[in-house]
Design a protein around this motif. Structure first.
Motif, PDB file in Angstrom:
ATOM      1  N   THR A   1       0.537  -1.352   0.381  1.00  0.00           N
ATOM      2  CA  THR A   1      -0.082   0.030  -0.290  1.00  0.00           C
ATOM      3  C   THR A   1       0.840   0.983  -0.084  1.00  0.00           C
ATOM      4  OG1 THR A   1      -1.510  -1.319   1.155  1.00  0.00           O
ATOM      5  CG2 THR A   1      -1.992   1.178   1.065  1.00  0.00           C
ATOM      6  N   ALA A   2       1.764   1.495   1.051  1.00  0.00           N
ATOM      7  CA  ALA A   2       2.966   2.372   0.469  1.00  0.00           C
ATOM      8  C   ALA A   2       3.306   2.885  -0.632  1.00  0.00           C
ATOM      9  CB  ALA A   2       3.618   1.961   2.010  1.00  0.00           C
ATOM     10  N   LEU A   3       4.258   1.480  -1.033  1.00  0.00           N
ATOM     11  CA  LEU A   3       4.759   1.927  -2.290  1.00  0.00           C
ATOM     12  C   LEU A   3       3.798   2.321  -3.528  1.00  0.00           C
ATOM     13  CD1 LEU A   3       7.173   1.133  -4.024  1.00  0.00           C
ATOM     14  CD2 LEU A   3       5.822  -0.963  -4.451  1.00  0.00           C
ATOM     15  N   ALA A   4       2.214   1.588  -3.741  1.00  0.00           N
ATOM     16  CA  ALA A   4       1.747   2.027  -4.487  1.00  0.00           C
ATOM     17  C   ALA A   4       1.542   3.683  -4.394  1.00  0.00           C
ATOM     18  CB  ALA A   4       0.075   1.535  -4.340  1.00  0.00           C
ATOM     19  N   ALA A   5       0.759   4.714  -2.811  1.00  0.00           N
ATOM     20  CA  ALA A   5       0.584   5.364  -2.464  1.00  0.00           C
ATOM     21  C   ALA A   5       2.417   6.094  -3.248  1.00  0.00           C
ATOM     22  CB  ALA A   5       0.306   5.582  -1.545  1.00  0.00           C
ATOM     23  N   PHE A   6       3.167   5.797  -2.987  1.00  0.00           N
ATOM     24  CA  PHE A   6       3.982   7.044  -3.228  1.00  0.00           C
ATOM     25  C   PHE A   6       4.394   6.557  -4.943  1.00  0.00           C
ATOM     26  CE2 PHE A   6       9.018   6.413  -4.386  1.00  0.00           C
ATOM     27  CZ  PHE A   6       9.711   7.812  -4.680  1.00  0.00           C
ATOM     28  N   LEU A   7       4.452   5.303  -5.685  1.00  0.00           N
ATOM     29  CA  LEU A   7       4.136   5.175  -6.910  1.00  0.00           C
ATOM     30  C   LEU A   7       3.566   6.389  -7.518  1.00  0.00           C
ATOM     31  CD1 LEU A   7       4.890   1.533  -7.399  1.00  0.00           C
ATOM     32  CD2 LEU A   7       6.969   4.415  -7.806  1.00  0.00           C
ATOM     33  N   THR A   8       2.273   6.125  -7.225  1.00  0.00           N
ATOM     34  CA  THR A   8       1.731   7.402  -7.471  1.00  0.00           C
ATOM     35  C   THR A   8       1.315   8.735  -7.801  1.00  0.00           C
ATOM     36  OG1 THR A   8      -0.319   5.522  -7.416  1.00  0.00           O
ATOM     37  CG2 THR A   8      -1.355   7.664  -6.933  1.00  0.00           C
ATOM     38  N   ALA A   9       1.742   8.651  -5.946  1.00  0.00           N
ATOM     39  CA  ALA A   9       2.278  10.151  -5.965  1.00  0.00           C
ATOM     40  C   ALA A   9       3.647  11.094  -6.741  1.00  0.00           C
ATOM     41  CB  ALA A   9       2.863  10.636  -4.776  1.00  0.00           C
ATOM     42  N   LEU A  10       4.299   9.997  -7.179  1.00  0.00           N
ATOM     43  CA  LEU A  10       5.690  10.416  -7.897  1.00  0.00           C
ATOM     44  C   LEU A  10       5.685  10.443  -9.834  1.00  0.00           C
ATOM     45  CD1 LEU A  10       8.895  10.264  -7.828  1.00  0.00           C
ATOM     46  CD2 LEU A  10       8.859   7.644  -8.603  1.00  0.00           C
TER      47      LEU A  10
END
Length: 108
Positions: free
Chosen positions: A52-61
């Motif tokens: 979940t944290a990785l998905a949120a980071f990649l979405t923001a990036l």
């Protein structure tokens, strides 16, 4: 250069960009230091939370670059355009003993 405030974990922030010169023939960058250990150096203990944290980071990036961002350096485009160079580099690192199963690399 400003940080990207919407990114959740701390990320290195570019401080200086350098152009190629006779002393160093490649573009270079100096960034801020982010303390800690790389996430891929340890086990994932809470897989769902990490995903979940990785998905949120990649979405923001994955956002368009700001107008003042430096232009790319000839990267991007169809992967087929890079297949010949990829094959040469894969053969080289295989020959050096860094890749033990080049067919597995090609499959990816």
């Amino acid at each position: 250069m400003a940080a990207r405030p919407r990114l959740l974990p701390p990320v290195p922030v570019p401080q200086r960009l350098g152009e190629p010169s006779a002393r160093f023939p490649r573009p270079w960058i100096v960034t801020t230091w982010v303390p800690g250990a790389p996430a891929d150096h340890g086990p994932v203990t809470r897989a769902a939370e990490a995903a979940t944290a990785l998905a949120a980071f990649l979405t923001a990036l994955h956002q368009p670059a700001p107008e003042q961002a430096p232009a790319g350096r000839g990267l991007g485009g169809p992967l087929a355009d890079y297949s010949e160079d990829f094959a040469k580099q894969l053969a080289l690192v295989t020959e050096l003993g860094h890749i033990y199963d080049p067919d597995a690399v090609r499959a990816v």
